[in-house]
Design a protein around this motif. Structure first.
Motif, PDB file in Angstrom:
ATOM      1  N   LEU A   1       0.838  -1.205   0.000  1.00  6.16           N
ATOM      2  CA  LEU A   1       0.000   0.000   0.000  1.00  6.16           C
ATOM      3  C   LEU A   1       0.870   1.251   0.000  1.00  6.16           C
ATOM      4  N   ILE A   2       0.496   2.198  -0.870  1.00  2.00           N
ATOM      5  CA  ILE A   2       1.149   3.506  -0.935  1.00  2.00           C
ATOM      6  C   ILE A   2       0.086   4.556  -0.643  1.00  2.00           C
ATOM      7  N   ARG A   3       0.325   5.369   0.371  1.00  2.00           N
ATOM      8  CA  ARG A   3      -0.641   6.409   0.742  1.00  2.00           C
ATOM      9  C   ARG A   3      -0.026   7.782   0.464  1.00  2.00           C
ATOM     10  N   VAL A   4      -0.793   8.675  -0.142  1.00  2.35           N
ATOM     11  CA  VAL A   4      -0.288  10.000  -0.503  1.00  2.35           C
ATOM     12  C   VAL A   4      -0.905  11.046   0.418  1.00  2.35           C
ATOM     13  N   MET A   5      -0.043  11.831   1.056  1.00  7.00           N
ATOM     14  CA  MET A   5      -0.507  12.896   1.945  1.00  7.00           C
ATOM     15  C   MET A   5      -0.047  14.257   1.408  1.00  7.00           C
TER      16      MET A   5
END
Length: 449
Positions: A236-240
């Protein structure tokens, strides 16, 4: 091995936490022993935030609290203050807080070992006041093998500083202009983290949608996401911390088509009134925000969007505040953070006319959170009786629940999912199917299937 114990206290945002983790690794490599209990340490490093007045107050209170454990009252011999606050106020700190023995700005994290060695090796009774502060900016301290303090996930900094000249914000003064890390360095760190068992990586920068614009002459967040997804073992890659003006078709398509990119994005909009947005020097308008949200939600129907807004900006009239509320009702962000305008010395908004009284700021702040609680509860209720994948982060203090997050929740800032496992024993960091059976405007409860 040095017989010197060091404790590092990290204050502020996730980007500060990454800097702290890099310093811890440098200290460990140099032979220092790290301890979480600062009262056991001879040297305490306090990595500070200086973004708003409340952050500065928190930093000062932490310094004074640690100073109570300085010799002869306790074990602490030296206090080193690093990060955002000394980048702005180094001379004031050394003058007004004599308990502090050294300061390092945001360009000098890599000098942490040098400073502490200088302190501990100084002659008895010698007064040493080290000041390592220069022009803001720099990413030399970022390494591919830092100490991770976050459990089942890891932050991954892709850039430093900010090129957005918002009139209220001191970040460019503290962190300098935006600097993208080389893509190969980011990918190398990501592979290292995955090899160490971290399956969720959270991308962080002051503006992630600006990634690459300085290095490659164009935005390349979508290219970075595509390359990260090729790493075996990364789930999983989460972008903030993206911005609406950078939310182009390339990024939207990557969210739609890349199965490893979480259907989640943090996009601070700051306001919902065009006159206030213009006074803030934001490039967005309410029409642009509406258009980008529509496009993103059409492409990724289940996307969860978090935002941040500010109340009490100079010149925010009652009409402007009502426009903000009405647009928030229309936009229906899944998650929202709100803060009150805090005038920062050196910014354009510091001396603007028509400052909003503190009691009005507080009233508007309360109204926004009341409005958002209703929206959040409505959104959470839509998830009742649905089954979602939940990654377990920890166990509740009473031992009754496991605590986890789905792809829809970022750590620290979003609600959690309390998981009832029954007779099962769940493993921290693993993902399980959970049926949501209860919710409030904040948290949810589910049963592990």
């Amino acid at each position: 091995m040095k017989d010197i114990k060091v404790s590092l206290i990290a204050l502020g945002c996730s980007k500060n936490l990454i800097d702290a983790e890099c310093m811890i690794k440098l200290l460990m490599d140099d032979g220092f022993t790290m301890t979480e209990d600062y009262t056991e340490a001879q040297v305490v490093v306090i990595n500070t935030c200086g973004f708003i007045d409340s952050a500065v107050s928190e930093a000062i209170n932490t310094i004074l609290e640690v100073a109570d454990s300085k010799t002869p009252n306790g074990n602490v011999e030296y206090i080193v203050v690093t990060g955002c606050m000394p980048q702005r106020y180094s001379k004031d700190i050394l003058k007004d807080l004599p308990e502090v023995d050294a300061v390092l700005g945001t360009s000098h994290y890599q000098d942490i070992c040098k400073v502490i060695n200088s302190l501990v090796n100084s002659k008895e009774n010698e007064v040493v006041k080290n000041e390592y502060v220069s022009e803001a900016g720099g990413i030399d301290h970022l390494t591919t093998d830092r100490y991770i303090s976050t459990g089942s996930y890891a932050w991954l900094k892709i850039g430093e500083g900010c090129r957005n000249k918002c009139t209220y914000c001191a970040i460019p003064l503290i962190r300098g202009d935006f600097i993208s890390r080389k893509m190969e360095d980011i990918l190398a760190e990501a592979e290292n983290l995955v090899n160490r068992g971290y399956k969720e990586l959270i991308l962080a920068a002051q503006d992630t949608t600006n990634y690459g614009i300085d290095l490659y002459g164009e935005r390349r967040l979508h290219v970075l996401l595509n390359n990260l997804a090729k790493i075996d073992g990364l789930e999983l890659i989460r972008v903030m911390y993206g911005y609406m003006d950078g939310l182009d078709d390339n990024i939207i398509n990557e969210f739609k088509n890349n199965p490893k990119v979480a259907h989640y994005m943090d996009i601070p909009i700051q306001h919902g009134d065009d006159k206030v947005l213009k006074a803030m020097n934001r490039r967005d308008t309410t029409d642009i925000i509406t258009e980008r949200l529509k496009k993103l939600r059409e492409a990724v129907p289940d996307i969860v969007i978090r935002t941040t807004v500010m109340v009490g900006f100079p010149g925010e009239t009652e009409e402007a505040f009502n426009n903000l509320k009405n647009n928030l009702k229309k936009w229906k962000f899944d998650r929202l953070g709100c803060f009150m305008f805090s005038p920062q010395e050196g910014t354009a908004a510091y001396s603007m006319e028509n400052q909003v009284p503190e009691d009005v700021k507080q009233s508007r702040y309360d109204e926004i959170y009341q409005l958002q609680s209703e929206i959040a509860k409505e959104n959470n209720q839509k998830r009742l009786e649905t089954v979602t994948s939940v990654r377990i982060d920890s166990i509740s203090d009473d031992g009754i629940f496991y605590i986890g997050r789905s792809n829809s929740e970022a750590p620290e800032v979003d609600p959690v999912i309390f998981v009832v496992a029954g007779e099962k024993e769940l493993e921290i960091g693993q993902v399980y199917n959970v049926k949501i059976v209860d919710c409030s405007e904040y948290d949810m409860t589910g049963v592990c299937l």
